[in-house]
Design a protein around this motif. Sequence first.
Motif, PDB file in Angstrom:
ATOM      1  N   TYR A 267       0.898  -1.400  -0.054  1.00  0.00           N
ATOM      2  CA  TYR A 267       0.109   0.040   0.006  1.00  0.00           C
ATOM      3  C   TYR A 267       0.919   1.213   0.073  1.00  0.00           C
ATOM      4  O   TYR A 267       1.396   1.678   1.011  1.00  0.00           O
ATOM      5  CB  TYR A 267      -1.084   0.211   1.103  1.00  0.00           C
ATOM      6  N   TYR A 268       1.191   1.811  -1.148  1.00  0.00           N
ATOM      7  CA  TYR A 268       2.148   3.101  -1.300  1.00  0.00           C
ATOM      8  C   TYR A 268       1.219   4.247  -0.750  1.00  0.00           C
ATOM      9  O   TYR A 268      -0.012   4.415  -0.472  1.00  0.00           O
ATOM     10  CB  TYR A 268       2.129   3.463  -2.795  1.00  0.00           C
ATOM     11  N   PRO A 269       2.005   4.812   0.399  1.00  0.00           N
ATOM     12  CA  PRO A 269       3.465   5.081   0.280  1.00  0.00           C
ATOM     13  C   PRO A 269       4.186   4.175   1.299  1.00  0.00           C
ATOM     14  O   PRO A 269       5.317   4.376   1.521  1.00  0.00           O
ATOM     15  CB  PRO A 269       3.596   6.354   0.551  1.00  0.00           C
ATOM     16  N   GLU A 270       3.801   3.392   1.977  1.00  0.00           N
ATOM     17  CA  GLU A 270       4.151   2.374   2.873  1.00  0.00           C
ATOM     18  C   GLU A 270       4.957   1.382   2.061  1.00  0.00           C
ATOM     19  O   GLU A 270       5.020   1.040   1.042  1.00  0.00           O
ATOM     20  CB  GLU A 270       3.221   1.521   3.692  1.00  0.00           C
ATOM     21  N   MET A 271       6.029   0.953   2.917  1.00  0.00           N
ATOM     22  CA  MET A 271       7.301   0.103   2.338  1.00  0.00           C
ATOM     23  C   MET A 271       7.204  -1.400   2.807  1.00  0.00           C
ATOM     24  O   MET A 271       7.996  -2.182   2.545  1.00  0.00           O
ATOM     25  CB  MET A 271       8.540   0.635   2.641  1.00  0.00           C
ATOM     26  N   TYR A 272       6.133  -1.645   3.352  1.00  0.00           N
ATOM     27  CA  TYR A 272       5.931  -3.085   3.715  1.00  0.00           C
ATOM     28  C   TYR A 272       5.401  -3.748   2.380  1.00  0.00           C
ATOM     29  O   TYR A 272       4.716  -3.218   1.461  1.00  0.00           O
ATOM     30  CB  TYR A 272       4.723  -3.266   4.764  1.00  0.00           C
ATOM     31  N   ASN A 273       5.733  -5.067   2.326  1.00  0.00           N
ATOM     32  CA  ASN A 273       5.593  -5.974   1.211  1.00  0.00           C
ATOM     33  C   ASN A 273       5.976  -5.175  -0.252  1.00  0.00           C
ATOM     34  O   ASN A 273       5.289  -5.207  -1.201  1.00  0.00           O
ATOM     35  CB  ASN A 273       4.048  -6.216   1.126  1.00  0.00           C
ATOM     36  N   ASP A 274       7.161  -4.499  -0.003  1.00  0.00           N
ATOM     37  CA  ASP A 274       7.756  -3.686  -1.149  1.00  0.00           C
ATOM     38  C   ASP A 274       8.147  -4.704  -2.410  1.00  0.00           C
ATOM     39  O   ASP A 274       9.423  -4.922  -2.327  1.00  0.00           O
ATOM     40  CB  ASP A 274       8.602  -2.932  -0.658  1.00  0.00           C
ATOM     41  N   ILE A 275       7.399  -5.423  -3.201  1.00  0.00           N
ATOM     42  CA  ILE A 275       7.885  -6.355  -4.050  1.00  0.00           C
ATOM     43  C   ILE A 275       6.959  -6.400  -5.345  1.00  0.00           C
ATOM     44  O   ILE A 275       5.781  -6.174  -5.092  1.00  0.00           O
ATOM     45  CB  ILE A 275       7.968  -7.938  -3.368  1.00  0.00           C
ATOM     46  N   SER A 276       7.561  -6.624  -6.416  1.00  0.00           N
ATOM     47  CA  SER A 276       6.703  -6.528  -7.512  1.00  0.00           C
ATOM     48  C   SER A 276       7.553  -7.479  -8.708  1.00  0.00           C
ATOM     49  O   SER A 276       8.685  -7.603  -8.586  1.00  0.00           O
ATOM     50  CB  SER A 276       6.713  -5.404  -8.212  1.00  0.00           C
ATOM     51  N   VAL A 277       6.823  -8.038  -9.435  1.00  0.00           N
ATOM     52  CA  VAL A 277       7.296  -8.920 -10.475  1.00  0.00           C
ATOM     53  C   VAL A 277       6.751  -8.349 -11.650  1.00  0.00           C
ATOM     54  O   VAL A 277       5.726  -8.230 -12.193  1.00  0.00           O
ATOM     55  CB  VAL A 277       6.818 -10.500 -10.611  1.00  0.00           C
TER      56      VAL A 277
END
Length: 297
Positions: free
Chosen positions: A139-149
Amino acid sequence: MKPCTSLSHSTVSCLVDKESFREDISGFSFPIEAGPIYQTLDRCMSNTPHIIGGGPALAREFPHAARLGHRSDADQVDWFCGGTLISDRHVLTAAHCHYSPQGSVNIVRLGDLEFDTDIEDADPQDFSVRDYTMHPEYYYPEMYNDISVVTLSRPVIFNEYIQPACLPFDDGRAVSSFIAIGWGQVESIPRTENKRLQKVRLYNYGTRCRITSDKIDELPEGYNATTQLCIGSKEHKDTCNGDSGGPVLICHDDHPCMYHVMGITSVGVACDTPDIPGMYTRVHFYLDWINQQLSKK
């Protein structure tokens, strides 16, 4: 070698690719009915890691390194994030890279070493982005689970300059040091644009980030030891602006010129500040989700 039954498709694939490009097979003829006897010479075994304190990467040292950017309608490209090739169609990066002021990621460069020059030992190739999938709990701008393929528009043809990294065997808690790479700035003040891929050795700070990182808008709950790695250095060595999305790596146990991507550069507390570690997405925690993305057509 770990048993293949416990490995992901991407990990098995990266080992197969190693055999294709890192091994020479030579035949020795003997006067026997069985025919020639073949010997495999592993070029990888003699290619030990070159990272000591940090500096420019060598040619073909990190063939999984990707640079991500946005190509405008006027055909101008802004490069602003890093990534890691993990299959012939997929690049692993940080979810927050899709919220760049320059625009979302729509182009990926593979096989490059130093931008804006044609004289280096490299094989730069650009790929359009077909689509990308951010983690559903990012959930931007939070940086948790900051991963994308990121899914590329066409398959990659592997060669000695372009090969995938392996996914991790474990969560990295017992790892003492990592290798971070990227095209980000090499000095925090003044901001210095960097054209050449850089490498640096950083260290595992365990759960130190619970102390060194305050609760901020990007991390309202502070450091999460389950989903994040805490990595830094006692010296002026760090990842910085422009390195986001790039990997932190460890060497493969059996083949030192190959790497596992253990983390994704995510959020720093104070760029280039000794003993203040940054937080990196812990890739192992997301293996099931990553493999789901790799299985999509």
